[in-house]
Design an enzyme around this catalytic site. Structure first.
Site, PDB file in Angstrom:
ATOM      1  N   HIS A  19       0.852  -1.198   0.000  1.00  0.00           N
ATOM      2  CA  HIS A  19       0.000   0.000   0.000  1.00  0.00           C
ATOM      3  C   HIS A  19       0.887   1.246   0.000  1.00  0.00           C
ATOM      4  O   HIS A  19       2.118   1.155  -0.067  1.00  0.00           O
ATOM      5  CB  HIS A  19      -1.003  -0.025   1.154  1.00  0.00           C
ATOM      6  CG  HIS A  19      -0.389  -0.116   2.528  1.00  0.00           C
ATOM      7  ND1 HIS A  19       0.547   0.768   2.988  1.00  0.00           N
ATOM      8  CD2 HIS A  19      -0.575  -1.008   3.539  1.00  0.00           C
ATOM      9  CE1 HIS A  19       0.895   0.454   4.212  1.00  0.00           C
ATOM     10  NE2 HIS A  19       0.234  -0.642   4.573  1.00  0.00           N
ATOM     11  N   CYS A 139       2.462  -9.442  20.511  1.00  0.00           N
ATOM     12  CA  CYS A 139       1.636  -8.888  19.430  1.00  0.00           C
ATOM     13  C   CYS A 139       2.098  -9.541  18.131  1.00  0.00           C
ATOM     14  O   CYS A 139       3.245  -9.345  17.707  1.00  0.00           O
ATOM     15  CB  CYS A 139       1.778  -7.369  19.336  1.00  0.00           C
ATOM     16  SG  CYS A 139       0.980  -6.745  17.839  1.00  0.00           S
ATOM     17  N   CYS A 142       3.218  -7.037  15.397  1.00  0.00           N
ATOM     18  CA  CYS A 142       4.603  -6.530  15.499  1.00  0.00           C
ATOM     19  C   CYS A 142       5.605  -7.664  15.510  1.00  0.00           C
ATOM     20  O   CYS A 142       6.797  -7.429  15.348  1.00  0.00           O
ATOM     21  CB  CYS A 142       4.820  -5.767  16.800  1.00  0.00           C
ATOM     22  SG  CYS A 142       3.859  -4.290  16.983  1.00  0.00           S
ATOM     23  N   CYS A 161      -1.730  -3.651  21.933  1.00  0.00           N
ATOM     24  CA  CYS A 161      -0.404  -3.289  21.452  1.00  0.00           C
ATOM     25  C   CYS A 161      -0.381  -1.792  21.113  1.00  0.00           C
ATOM     26  O   CYS A 161      -1.319  -1.284  20.508  1.00  0.00           O
ATOM     27  CB  CYS A 161      -0.114  -4.138  20.214  1.00  0.00           C
ATOM     28  SG  CYS A 161       1.003  -3.364  19.066  1.00  0.00           S
ATOM     29  N   HIS A 164      -0.384  -1.504  16.950  1.00  0.00           N
ATOM     30  CA  HIS A 164      -1.547  -1.961  16.188  1.00  0.00           C
ATOM     31  C   HIS A 164      -2.870  -1.705  16.886  1.00  0.00           C
ATOM     32  O   HIS A 164      -3.932  -1.837  16.285  1.00  0.00           O
ATOM     33  CB  HIS A 164      -1.413  -3.456  15.872  1.00  0.00           C
ATOM     34  CG  HIS A 164      -0.284  -3.746  14.938  1.00  0.00           C
ATOM     35  ND1 HIS A 164       0.992  -3.984  15.358  1.00  0.00           N
ATOM     36  CD2 HIS A 164      -0.253  -3.792  13.591  1.00  0.00           C
ATOM     37  CE1 HIS A 164       1.773  -4.184  14.314  1.00  0.00           C
ATOM     38  NE2 HIS A 164       1.046  -4.064  13.224  1.00  0.00           N
ATOM     39  N   LYS A 326      -5.179   6.517   9.911  1.00  0.00           N
ATOM     40  CA  LYS A 326      -3.931   5.777   9.765  1.00  0.00           C
ATOM     41  C   LYS A 326      -4.129   4.629   8.773  1.00  0.00           C
ATOM     42  O   LYS A 326      -5.165   3.955   8.806  1.00  0.00           O
ATOM     43  CB  LYS A 326      -3.545   5.226  11.138  1.00  0.00           C
ATOM     44  CG  LYS A 326      -2.164   4.665  11.187  1.00  0.00           C
ATOM     45  CD  LYS A 326      -1.831   4.209  12.590  1.00  0.00           C
ATOM     46  CE  LYS A 326      -0.814   3.088  12.512  1.00  0.00           C
ATOM     47  NZ  LYS A 326      -0.691   2.342  13.736  1.00  0.00           N
ATOM     48  N   LYS A 329      -4.895  -2.230   7.664  1.00  0.00           N
ATOM     49  CA  LYS A 329      -5.552  -3.296   6.932  1.00  0.00           C
ATOM     50  C   LYS A 329      -7.053  -3.304   7.183  1.00  0.00           C
ATOM     51  O   LYS A 329      -7.844  -3.646   6.324  1.00  0.00           O
ATOM     52  CB  LYS A 329      -4.965  -4.620   7.398  1.00  0.00           C
ATOM     53  CG  LYS A 329      -4.339  -5.385   6.305  1.00  0.00           C
ATOM     54  CD  LYS A 329      -3.654  -6.601   6.857  1.00  0.00           C
ATOM     55  CE  LYS A 329      -2.470  -6.163   7.701  1.00  0.00           C
ATOM     56  NZ  LYS A 329      -1.837  -7.207   8.442  1.00  0.00           N
TER      57      LYS A 329
HETATM   58  O1  ME8 Z   1       7.560  -4.252   9.757  1.00  0.00           O
HETATM   59  N1  ME8 Z   1       3.187   5.141   6.717  1.00  0.00           N
HETATM   60  O2  ME8 Z   1       7.064  -5.115   7.672  1.00  0.00           O
HETATM   61  P1  ME8 Z   1       5.736  -4.324   7.285  1.00  0.00           P
HETATM   62  C1  ME8 Z   1       4.475   5.085   6.387  1.00  0.00           C
HETATM   63  N2  ME8 Z   1       8.677  -7.104   8.065  1.00  0.00           N
HETATM   64  N3  ME8 Z   1       5.149   3.941   6.198  1.00  0.00           N
HETATM   65  C2  ME8 Z   1       4.479   2.800   6.338  1.00  0.00           C
HETATM   66  C3  ME8 Z   1       3.111   2.769   6.685  1.00  0.00           C
HETATM   67  C4  ME8 Z   1       2.460   4.024   6.870  1.00  0.00           C
HETATM   68  N4  ME8 Z   1       1.181   4.119   7.190  1.00  0.00           N
HETATM   69  N5  ME8 Z   1       2.723   1.496   6.763  1.00  0.00           N
HETATM   70  C5  ME8 Z   1       3.820   0.732   6.468  1.00  0.00           C
HETATM   71  C6  ME8 Z   1       7.746  -5.042   8.847  1.00  0.00           C
HETATM   72  N6  ME8 Z   1       4.871   1.521   6.212  1.00  0.00           N
HETATM   73  C7  ME8 Z   1       8.892  -6.025   8.932  1.00  0.00           C
HETATM   74  C8  ME8 Z   1      10.165  -5.295   8.605  1.00  0.00           C
HETATM   75  S1  ME8 Z   1      12.806  -5.202   8.263  1.00  0.00           S
HETATM   76  C9  ME8 Z   1      14.081  -6.143   8.669  1.00  0.00           C
HETATM   77  C10 ME8 Z   1      11.396  -6.124   8.707  1.00  0.00           C
HETATM   78  C11 ME8 Z   1       6.225   1.087   5.830  1.00  0.00           C
HETATM   79  O3  ME8 Z   1       5.229  -4.985   6.069  1.00  0.00           O
HETATM   80  C12 ME8 Z   1       7.256   1.591   6.836  1.00  0.00           C
HETATM   81  O4  ME8 Z   1       8.515   1.556   6.226  1.00  0.00           O
HETATM   82  O5  ME8 Z   1       4.840  -4.206   8.455  1.00  0.00           O
HETATM   83  C13 ME8 Z   1       7.192   0.531   7.897  1.00  0.00           C
HETATM   84  O6  ME8 Z   1       8.330   0.531   8.736  1.00  0.00           O
HETATM   85  C14 ME8 Z   1       7.102  -0.708   7.042  1.00  0.00           C
HETATM   86  O7  ME8 Z   1       6.271  -0.320   5.922  1.00  0.00           O
HETATM   87  C15 ME8 Z   1       6.507  -1.886   7.771  1.00  0.00           C
HETATM   88  O8  ME8 Z   1       6.277  -2.902   6.854  1.00  0.00           O
END
Ligand code: ME8
Length: 695
Positions: A19, A139, A142, A161, A164, A326, A329
């Protein structure tokens, strides 16, 4: 030897499709890689997918898939989304001039390095990985444990959490490997103090220092309750544990940044990992603030323990919301795809890829990196019209019109004497400042500032056309040398605009190359040097452009807003806090005798479980001090997790006639206020024993 610049995005969980939030991080990293390449650095870009752990197991179960099948389905969606946003993976070197990689944590090259890191820690600091038992709040969103004090309470008084805002689950005692995180707090704080560039922007550096001051607890880094993960290598100290543990998903995931460079732990004799040596210390991890702790505390602690150098910078950005909500999902209206939005914006453009540029521009320009952003659709259209259609689109269109009309297929001739005077000198000065300021801003990870600087050049160039009036000069043969100089200056301004917008607006840069007739491949374009305005033009053969960012007029704006704005809000506005729904009217008066017929008691909830096939019902076992326990069915399942009710004192109508609900006989009623998800239980504020009469 060129300087390395290695930039990474988080690897995204495959329980969701990409997204706008994911797109934002990826575009920031992409723009930085493009910029550094243009500055002559040896850039390298990494993104990918995070495919192990409980979250993926649960997401796969929900869809009736194996975790491998789910990851195989979703990982390509991320790769394709980034390709749609202008990034090449297969032929990156040839196209962009730098390497781009997409890593999946289920790949063998990754698994091997994760196990290598574990073994390296065991070799260097065996005391850092020890076996113990844990239990605690987890969680799954997370993939992290929380202490009581880290949790928040929701409206129903459940522990949720902080990221979330969903109920956490209790993980019962399990034996696992722990990492001795508590030993690294001081070393990390010292590193952060000594390296101001380590965590940026500043506010996040302070946040991490604050977190470290609170003390670190050791971290559980393996799980035995499921198998979807990278196996923990056998440990001679605990032969009985062999084959039982998979790694904690964050230990696994964070290591992707290294494993994509090769295997630094390859046995002597095998080819080493030259890319690790070359790129590792230059790495910039671009992340969202939700995962700051994992990157700024856990990851460097693992690396310190393994005796490896720390990353150069953790670049943390804020959260994007959409229309004040925000991205989540559970709120479909916020799960906007950047690619769909770009398609809508491209509309009538002659170069559809510029819809992508419009999204990239808005995201990077609208909010300073680090702050939270809000995509307000009306502001998106306003900014598109003002900055892209008006400022940039007009400059391109008008300059090319002048060049084609008065330039006879060329770009005029520079007149060194004129260049130092009046409007000409002014434009050259603004252009030089734009090059310098945009470079400084991008070097300092401030893309919105960089774009502001570039737009000062774009606006000044528009002003220059109005001030020099090439159409008037063209009428007077005596002014021909001046006209030639003006045309040359316009070509110079367009050429620099093309170079300066390229990291953020690659499709626009490519379109400009075409119209300017610049025979320069993307990979060869370089950031200009400040003092070269007007003297660094490649061979150009301008042509008339077609509309690049056509203005979004009121009619199209209405169509777009109608498409984008969530329908449910238009149809049924949520009551504003200022005007709460009025309470239901008070029922007809009853006598005291009527009231006395009600036998209200304090009940103690001993057990709670869902009622099969009844979304709203919970079956409670309640003690009313009668020497037997009652079964009471309550319509509170949407507001409470069963576990959240255990031990609660509730108010019970004890003399209500029993009633059968979904095959269960309910012997009483629980008092509650509100309905569905927003519900408060009637309770007593002192610890009254079960069965106490309520009067
Ligand atoms: O956390 N605004 O993956 P994830 C800005 N797999 N950025 C956003 C956002 C929002 N509303 N939503 C998501 C994970 N992001 C782990 C990471 S790394 C070794 C493992 C972006 O799929 C932002 O960069 O939940 C956030 O940190 C990331 O997507 C989380 O992606």
């Amino acid at each position: 030897m060129t300087r390395p610049f290695y930039v990474t995005t988080p690897i995204y969980y495959v329980n969701d499709v990409p997204h706008l939030g994911h797109a934002y991080t990826t575009i920031v990293a992409d723009a930085l890689a493009r910029f550094h390449h243009m500055c002559g650095d040896d850039a390298r870009f990494l993104t990918g997918t995070d495919e192990h752990g409980q979250k993926i197991v649960e997401a796969a179960e929900k869809r009736g898939l194996t975790p491998q099948a789910l990851t195989d389905q979703v990982a390509p969606r991320f790769r394709e989304a980034w390709i749609d946003l202008g990034m090449r993976f297969d032929d990156a070197e040839a196209t962009h001039g730098f390497a781009r990689d997409f890593i999946r944590t289920t790949e063998a090259r990754h698994k091997r390095v994760v196990q290598g890191l574990w073994k390296r820690i065991l070799e260097k600091n065996p005391q850092d990985l020890y076996l113990a038992t844990y239990e605690g709040w987890y969680c799954v969103g997370c993939e992290a444990f929380y202490t009581d004090s880290q949790l928040k309470k929701n409206a129903a008084d459940e522990s949720v959490c902080p990221v979330h805002e969903r109920p956490v689950s209790w993980v019962a005692k399990e034996t696992s490997y722990f990492f001795k995180l508590s030993a690294y707090g001081d070393a990390l704080a010292a590193h952060i103090e000594r390296h101001p560039h380590f965590i940026q922007p500043e506010q996040y550096r302070n946040e991490v220092l604050g977190f470290l001051r609170g003390g670190l607890r050791d971290l559980s880094v393996s799980r035995t309750s499921f198998t979807w993960g990278i196996p923990v290598p056998d440990d001679a100290r605990h032969p009985g544990e062999a084959g039982k543990h998979v790694m904690y998903v964050w230990f696994d995931a964070l290591t992707n940044y290294l494993s994509a460079l090769g295997d630094p732990f390859a046995p002597a004799g095998e080819a080493g990992a030259p890319d690790v040596t070359r790129y590792w210390k230059s790495v910039v991890h671009v992340i969202g603030k939700d995962i700051l702790r994992f990157h700024a505390v856990y990851w460097p602690a693992f690396l310190l323990s393994a005796g490896l150098p720390l990353p150069r910078t953790i670049l943390c950005h804020g959260w994007w919301a959409i229309g004040g909500r925000k991205i989540s999902k559970s709120i479909p209206a916020t799960r906007v795809s950047a690619v769909t939005l770009a398609g809508d914006l491209a509309g009538a453009s002659s170069v559809p890829a510029t819809g992508i540029d419009a999204v990239r521009y808005f995201l990077l320009r609208e909010t300073p990196l680090g702050n939270d952003g809000d995509l307000i659709y009306e502001s998106l259209i306003e900014r598109y019209n003002a900055d892209l259609a008006n400022d940039l689109g007009n400059l391109i269109n008008r300059s090319l019109t002048m060049l084609v009309k008065y330039g006879a297929g060329g770009v005029g001739t520079r007149d060194a004497a004129l260049a130092g005077t009046g409007a000409h000198a002014n434009l050259a000065r603004v252009a030089a400042e734009a090059v310098r300021d945009a470079r400084m801003a991008l070097d300092g990870f401030q893309p919105s500032r960089a774009l502001e600087a570039v737009w000062r050049l774009v606006r000044e160039a528009n002003t220059y056309i109005a001030a020099t009036e090439p159409w008037s000069l063209a009428k007077d043969p005596a002014k021909q040398p001046e006209l030639e100089h003006v045309l040359h200056t316009l070509a110079a301004a367009l050429w620099w605009t093309r170079l300066l917008v390229a990291p953020v607006l690659p499709a626009t840069a490519a379109a400009l190359d075409g119209w300017l007739g610049a025979n320069v491949a993307e990979r060869d374009a370089r950031w200009p040097s400040e003092d070269a305005f007007g003297t660094d033009l490649p061979a150009l053969a301008p042509r008339q452009s077609t509309p690049l960012f056509p203005r979004i007029d009121d009619k199209r704006s209405a169509v777009l807003l109608d498409k984008w704005l969530p329908k449910e809000v238009v149809a049924a506005p949520e009551p504003s806090p200022a005007a709460p729904t009025p309470p239901a009217p008070i029922a007809a008066t009853i006598t005291y005798d009527d009231f006395a017929k009600l036998d209200l008691r304090v009940g103690h909830v001993l057990a709670a479980e869902a009622v099969p096939k009844a979304k709203k019902l919970l079956k409670l076992t309640v003690d009313l001090g009668e020497g037997r326990h009652r079964t009471i069915v309550a319509g509170i399942a949407e507001a409470f997790q069963p576990a959240a009710l255990l031990g609660r004192r509730v108010l019970v109508v004890a003399n209500l006639a029993p009633r059968e609900m979904r095959g269960v006989t309910s012997e009483g009623m629980i008092l509650a206020a509100g309905d569905d998800a927003i519900l408060a239980l009637g309770t007593v504020d002192a610890d009254a024993p079960p069965g106490t009469r309520v009067k």
